[in-house]
Scaffold this motif. Structure first.
Motif, short mmCIF file in Angstrom:
data_model
loop_
_atom_site.label_atom_id
_atom_site.label_comp_id
_atom_site.label_asym_id
_atom_site.label_seq_id
_atom_site.Cartn_x
_atom_site.Cartn_y
_atom_site.Cartn_z
N GLN A 87 0.85 -1.19 0.00
CA GLN A 87 0.00 0.00 0.00
C GLN A 87 0.88 1.24 0.00
N CYS A 88 0.44 2.27 -0.71
CA CYS A 88 1.23 3.49 -0.81
C CYS A 88 0.32 4.67 -1.09
N ILE A 90 0.20 7.96 -3.83
CA ILE A 90 0.75 8.34 -5.12
C ILE A 90 0.57 9.84 -5.33
N GLY A 100 -0.76 7.36 -12.61
CA GLY A 100 -1.07 7.22 -11.19
C GLY A 100 -2.55 7.02 -10.95
N ALA A 104 -4.53 3.68 -9.43
CA ALA A 104 -5.50 3.78 -8.34
C ALA A 104 -6.84 3.16 -8.73
N ARG A 110 -4.50 -0.77 -3.02
CA ARG A 110 -3.07 -0.50 -2.92
C ARG A 110 -2.79 0.99 -2.74
N VAL A 111 -3.66 1.86 -3.27
CA VAL A 111 -3.41 3.30 -3.25
C VAL A 111 -4.27 3.93 -2.16
N LEU A 114 -4.31 9.72 -3.15
CA LEU A 114 -3.84 10.07 -4.49
C LEU A 114 -3.85 11.58 -4.65
N THR A 213 -8.69 11.70 -2.59
CA THR A 213 -8.09 12.23 -3.82
C THR A 213 -8.06 13.74 -3.78
#
Length: 271
Positions: A87-88, A90, A100, A104, A110-111, A114, A213
């Motif tokens: 998981q990160c 971006i 990116g 997502a 995982r994202v 953002l 986001t």
């Protein structure tokens, strides 16, 4: 600095710091060093990973089967897999925001959050697509970016009306002139055609999580104007923010504003 092999080609990336991973995606015709001010600041709190786009910086040539923004998103996912990152966050600027957002959409788990900067997921307007296509044809034929074309390209990346005589502008001019014929023909031109020939994917952005986001745009961005930011934000339902006194490479033209905003956003969403 480390490399990972993807489809037989070496992808170069920087990694600094420890903590929650933050993946940064840079602009077309630049490289990972574009993010230097933000790498310095963010790496004090987070693990920052910054790949070089294919044919840019120290990365190898574009893999032959790369045809879409989705392919670039897949490559970024493979980099995360290789680093053991499940998981990160971006942060993507220009084409970095294009792939990116695609990553997502494909891997929402995982994202975690953002940030899209100076980017767009609708199709390129016909007028600019024609202009860019003519430039790509000329560059491919010549095997270089001639000085008169560099004079046209450089102003596009900075705020409207900027005086283009600073160190950042000079480094960018030098980098454009330094691309080899192989880099241009094998990677830079094909990537340009991929990026600017992208299909309209604006409606797909409704699949992003609005709460996690953020969209930002230089208020004086020429190629990706604030109207595009507003259009994307309306589809997603997310927060949008103008970056004062900045054009396309907004993270360099207003470093402190962008860095402070990113730190606050990341602290709120991944801490």
């Amino acid at each position: 600095m480390p490399f990972i092999e993807i489809e037989g080609k070496p992808l170069h990336y920087q990694t600094r710091g420890t903590g929650f991973p933050v993946l940064l995606g840079h602009s077309y015709l630049w490289d990972s060093s574009m993010w230097a001010p933000q790498i310095d600041a963010l790496s004090r709190h987070y693990q920052v990973i910054v790949p070089d786009l294919w044919g840019h910086g120290q990365s190898g040539r574009l893999p032959e089967n790369t045809h879409t923004l989705g392919d670039l998103a897949t490559h970024a996912g493979r980099l995360l897999d290789a680093l053991g990152i499940g998981q990160c966050a971006i942060v993507g600027l220009s084409v970095g925001g294009m792939w990116g957002s695609e990553l997502a959409l494909r891997e929402p788990g995982r994202v975690k959050c953002l940030v899209l900067m100076d980017t767009d997921r609708s199709a390129e307007p016909d007028v600019t697509l024609k202009q860019y296509s003519q430039m790509f044809n000329a560059i491919e034929s010549l095997g270089s970016i001639p000085a008169p074309m560099i004079d046209v390209i450089v102003p596009l990346f900075f705020r409207r009306g900027a005086t283009l005589d600073g160190e950042v502008h000079a480094r960018f001019r030098k980098a454009l002139a330094a691309f080899s014929a192989d880099q241009l023909r094998q990677s830079v031109v094909p990537l340009g055609r991929l990026i600017f020939g992208r299909p309209d994917a604006l409606a797909s952005l409704a699949g992003l999580d609005a709460a996690s986001t953020l969209i930002m745009c230089g208020e004086l961005d020429i190629p990706r104007p604030p109207t595009e930011m507003a259009r994307m934000a309306a589809v997603i339902g997310c927060r949008q923010m103008l970056i004062p006194d900045a054009g396309h490479i907004s993270n360099l033209e207003n470093q402190s504003f962008v860095t402070d905003t990113l730190l606050a956003w990341l602290d709120q969403h991944v801490a």
